[in-house]
Design an enzyme around this catalytic site. Structure first.
Site, PDB file in Angstrom:
ATOM      1  N   ARG A  54      19.242  45.254  -4.738  1.00  0.00           N
ATOM      2  CA  ARG A  54      19.288  46.631  -4.257  1.00  0.00           C
ATOM      3  C   ARG A  54      19.614  46.679  -2.777  1.00  0.00           C
ATOM      4  O   ARG A  54      20.532  47.350  -2.356  1.00  0.00           O
ATOM      5  CB  ARG A  54      17.915  47.283  -4.533  1.00  0.00           C
ATOM      6  CG  ARG A  54      17.803  48.721  -4.210  1.00  0.00           C
ATOM      7  CD  ARG A  54      16.397  49.240  -4.427  1.00  0.00           C
ATOM      8  NE  ARG A  54      15.430  48.669  -3.490  1.00  0.00           N
ATOM      9  CZ  ARG A  54      14.200  49.138  -3.305  1.00  0.00           C
ATOM     10  NH1 ARG A  54      13.772  50.170  -4.008  1.00  0.00           N
ATOM     11  NH2 ARG A  54      13.385  48.577  -2.442  1.00  0.00           N
TER      12      ARG A  54
ATOM     13  N   LYS B  19       6.892  55.986   4.936  1.00  0.00           N
ATOM     14  CA  LYS B  19       8.167  56.658   4.641  1.00  0.00           C
ATOM     15  C   LYS B  19       7.895  57.938   3.846  1.00  0.00           C
ATOM     16  O   LYS B  19       6.794  58.125   3.309  1.00  0.00           O
ATOM     17  CB  LYS B  19       9.078  55.704   3.864  1.00  0.00           C
ATOM     18  CG  LYS B  19       8.498  55.225   2.535  1.00  0.00           C
ATOM     19  CD  LYS B  19       9.265  54.017   1.978  1.00  0.00           C
ATOM     20  CE  LYS B  19       8.674  53.536   0.673  1.00  0.00           C
ATOM     21  NZ  LYS B  19       9.242  52.243   0.253  1.00  0.00           N
TER      22      LYS B  19
ATOM     23  N   TYR C  18       9.022  80.185 -20.903  1.00  0.00           N
ATOM     24  CA  TYR C  18      10.462  80.151 -21.153  1.00  0.00           C
ATOM     25  C   TYR C  18      10.776  79.400 -22.445  1.00  0.00           C
ATOM     26  O   TYR C  18      10.218  78.332 -22.711  1.00  0.00           O
ATOM     27  CB  TYR C  18      11.184  79.436 -20.009  1.00  0.00           C
ATOM     28  CG  TYR C  18      11.406  80.303 -18.783  1.00  0.00           C
ATOM     29  CD1 TYR C  18      12.199  81.443 -18.853  1.00  0.00           C
ATOM     30  CD2 TYR C  18      10.830  79.963 -17.570  1.00  0.00           C
ATOM     31  CE1 TYR C  18      12.412  82.231 -17.718  1.00  0.00           C
ATOM     32  CE2 TYR C  18      11.044  80.735 -16.436  1.00  0.00           C
ATOM     33  CZ  TYR C  18      11.836  81.870 -16.516  1.00  0.00           C
ATOM     34  OH  TYR C  18      12.032  82.636 -15.406  1.00  0.00           O
TER      35      TYR C  18
ATOM     36  N   MET D 227       9.450  77.839 -12.308  1.00  0.00           N
ATOM     37  CA  MET D 227       9.714  77.509 -10.907  1.00  0.00           C
ATOM     38  C   MET D 227       8.468  77.722 -10.036  1.00  0.00           C
ATOM     39  O   MET D 227       8.133  76.875  -9.198  1.00  0.00           O
ATOM     40  CB  MET D 227      10.862  78.375 -10.376  1.00  0.00           C
ATOM     41  CG  MET D 227      11.304  78.003  -8.978  1.00  0.00           C
ATOM     42  SD  MET D 227      12.538  79.131  -8.322  1.00  0.00           S
ATOM     43  CE  MET D 227      13.904  78.853  -9.427  1.00  0.00           C
TER      44      MET D 227
HETATM   45  C1  LIG Z   1       8.150  51.387  -0.152  1.00  0.00           C
HETATM   46  C2  LIG Z   1       8.122  49.967   0.274  1.00  0.00           C
HETATM   47  C3  LIG Z   1       6.898  49.292   0.420  1.00  0.00           C
HETATM   48  C4  LIG Z   1       5.583  49.898  -0.004  1.00  0.00           C
HETATM   49  O1  LIG Z   1       5.471  49.765  -1.400  1.00  0.00           O
HETATM   50  P1  LIG Z   1       4.174  50.322  -2.203  1.00  0.00           P
HETATM   51  O2  LIG Z   1       4.444  49.915  -3.597  1.00  0.00           O
HETATM   52  O3  LIG Z   1       4.181  51.786  -1.996  1.00  0.00           O
HETATM   53  O4  LIG Z   1       2.999  49.670  -1.595  1.00  0.00           O
HETATM   54  C5  LIG Z   1       6.923  48.009   0.946  1.00  0.00           C
HETATM   55  N1  LIG Z   1       8.084  47.411   1.267  1.00  0.00           N
HETATM   56  C6  LIG Z   1       9.291  48.014   1.091  1.00  0.00           C
HETATM   57  C7  LIG Z   1      10.527  47.288   1.434  1.00  0.00           C
HETATM   58  C8  LIG Z   1       9.343  49.301   0.571  1.00  0.00           C
HETATM   59  O5  LIG Z   1      10.533  49.889   0.392  1.00  0.00           O
END
Ligand SMILES: *Cc1c(COP(=O)(O)O)cnc(C)c1O
Length: 388
Positions: free
Chosen positions: A149, A51, A270, A327
């Site tokens: 969640r 992802k 800044y 930035m």
């Molecule tokens: C992001 C995610 C993972 C991977 O988790 P890591 O801690 O990056 O290994 C696995 N399962 C679900 C449902 C996730 O959202």
């Protein structure tokens, strides 16, 4: 054979000599990390979570590299990411974690993707789509065992057995997700495993999946049928209380655009938040928060103080940030580096060596995951390793 190439997935390719930051991505290390995780998975199938553009490193590069290592199953968060993964992995199994949005069934079918269903509404929608097509398409079911969640509640998961819609599609995977697997002694891990065990026995015969990266290394965890590592693939430490078993995948260099001396009692950056208590040499780097380097790494205090703030390696010397991250620019204190060892145009290390993604995250008051997933689009991306 290892080859060194530069390529850019953003629309405007950035040549290395024109880039403020150069991101090095080692696809051989990625493949090696996948094999290490597989070897620790107790015989379970080892999937890969790709992802968020494969945690920032590039989904088009990461997915084929993982496929060549032997990975057959991928998880993304969004349908759009799944379509990108499908384009480079025609035969892989691809799951979309964030659930089934209303009306998207035909898109899933067109690309041969699998939704992860996390509510009765989503289950009904997928079942209805499969009924209308008269085809039992595969999907995963996600039960929330503690995160509160995403996913069915445990009582809902236990009630699944008696839901008639389950007949209309194939439940290819039963999954849940750890809350705190990186804390190996957190009692929640055991509670989640127990809840998941109850779900598994109420839905026998369905492949099961629980561990993320850290979950693979939990003592006494049952690996089940499939593990879902993300972070560890990209070099993050899945065992924060022990040495990192993974190889670094990402390195980041930033170019020095200017060097200057700052007199005592002058400030840098800044809002004048960093004070030179004596004459200091400052290098200005062509990277900033617009590149995804967190502004929370800003160094606010006095020269010579040990601040929890950004750090760099300059010709082998640790050189701390000086002042607020801008930035497009970062100022660092390079007084410790012999004057003739650095010049305009040189690059310094922002990620690499002791500056691991975990350490960069810690110094920014965040986690390495956020450092990776914010890696900027303006960097030149240099991929090392075999590419498809
Ligand atoms: C992001 C995610 C993972 C991977 O988790 P890591 O801690 O990056 O290994 C696995 N399962 C679900 C449902 C996730 O959202």
């Amino acid at each position: 054979m290892t080859q060194l190439t530069s390529q850019h997935d953003a629309a405007g390719a950035v040549p290395e000599n024109a880039a403020g930051g150069i991101l090095h991505i080692d696809l051989d290390a990625l493949a090696s990390n996948w094999r290490t995780l597989r070897d620790n998975a107790g015989g379970a199938e080892t999937a890969a979570v790709v992802k968020a553009n494969a945690y920032g490193i590039g989904i088009e590069q990461a997915v084929p590299a993982l496929g060549r290592a032997g990975c057959r199953t991928f998880f993304v968060a969004h349908l759009s990411e799944a379509i990108r993964a499908r384009a480079v992995a025609p035969d892989a199994t691809i799951y979309v974690l964030n659930g089934l949005f209303a009306g998207t069934g035909p898109t899933y079918a067109a690309h041969n993707l699998r939704p992860v269903l996390g509510s009765f509404e989503e289950i009904e929608e997928w079942a209805g789509f499969c009924r209308a097509e008269n085809r039992k398409r595969p999907a995963a079911i996600h039960v929330d065992t503690g995160m509160n969640r995403l996913g069915l509640t445990v009582p809902q998961g236990l009630a699944l057995r008696d839901r008639p819609e389950r007949e209309d599609f194939e439940t290819a995977l039963l999954m849940s997700h750890f809350v705190s697997a990186e804390e190996s002694d957190n009692p929640l891990n055991r509670q989640q495993i127990e809840a998941f065990e109850a779900l598994r026995s109420s839905l026998p015969g369905i492949p099961a999946s629980l561990p993320n990266s850290s979950g693979i290394f939990l003592n006494g965890k049952p690996p089940y049928d499939l593990v879902r590592p993300g972070y560890a693939l990209y070099g993050g430490n899945p065992t924060p209380d022990r040495a990192n078993p993974m190889k670094p995948v990402v390195g980041l260099e930033a170019r020095i655009v200017q060097l200057r001396w700052v007199e005592a009692d002058h400030t840098v950056g800044y809002n004048g938040r960093w004070l030179a208590v004596e004459k200091r040499r400052i290098a200005t780097l062509s990277v900033g928060y617009a590149d995804g380097y967190p502004r929370s790494s800003s160094a606010r205090g006095r020269s010579g103080e040990d601040l929890l703030a950004g750090m760099t390696l300059v010709a082998g010397h640790p050189c701390p940030f000086a002042g607020n991250v801008s930035m497009d620019l970062i100022t660092i204190d390079v007084t410790a580096v012999p004057e003739n060892r650095i010049k305009r145009g040189d690059t310094v290390t922002l990620i690499g060596g002791d500056l691991t993604i975990d350490e960069v995250g810690r110094r920014a008051g965040t986690i390495g995951y956020e450092i990776l997933t914010n890696l900027g689009a303006r960097y030149a991306r240099a991929y090392r390793g075999v590419q498809g």
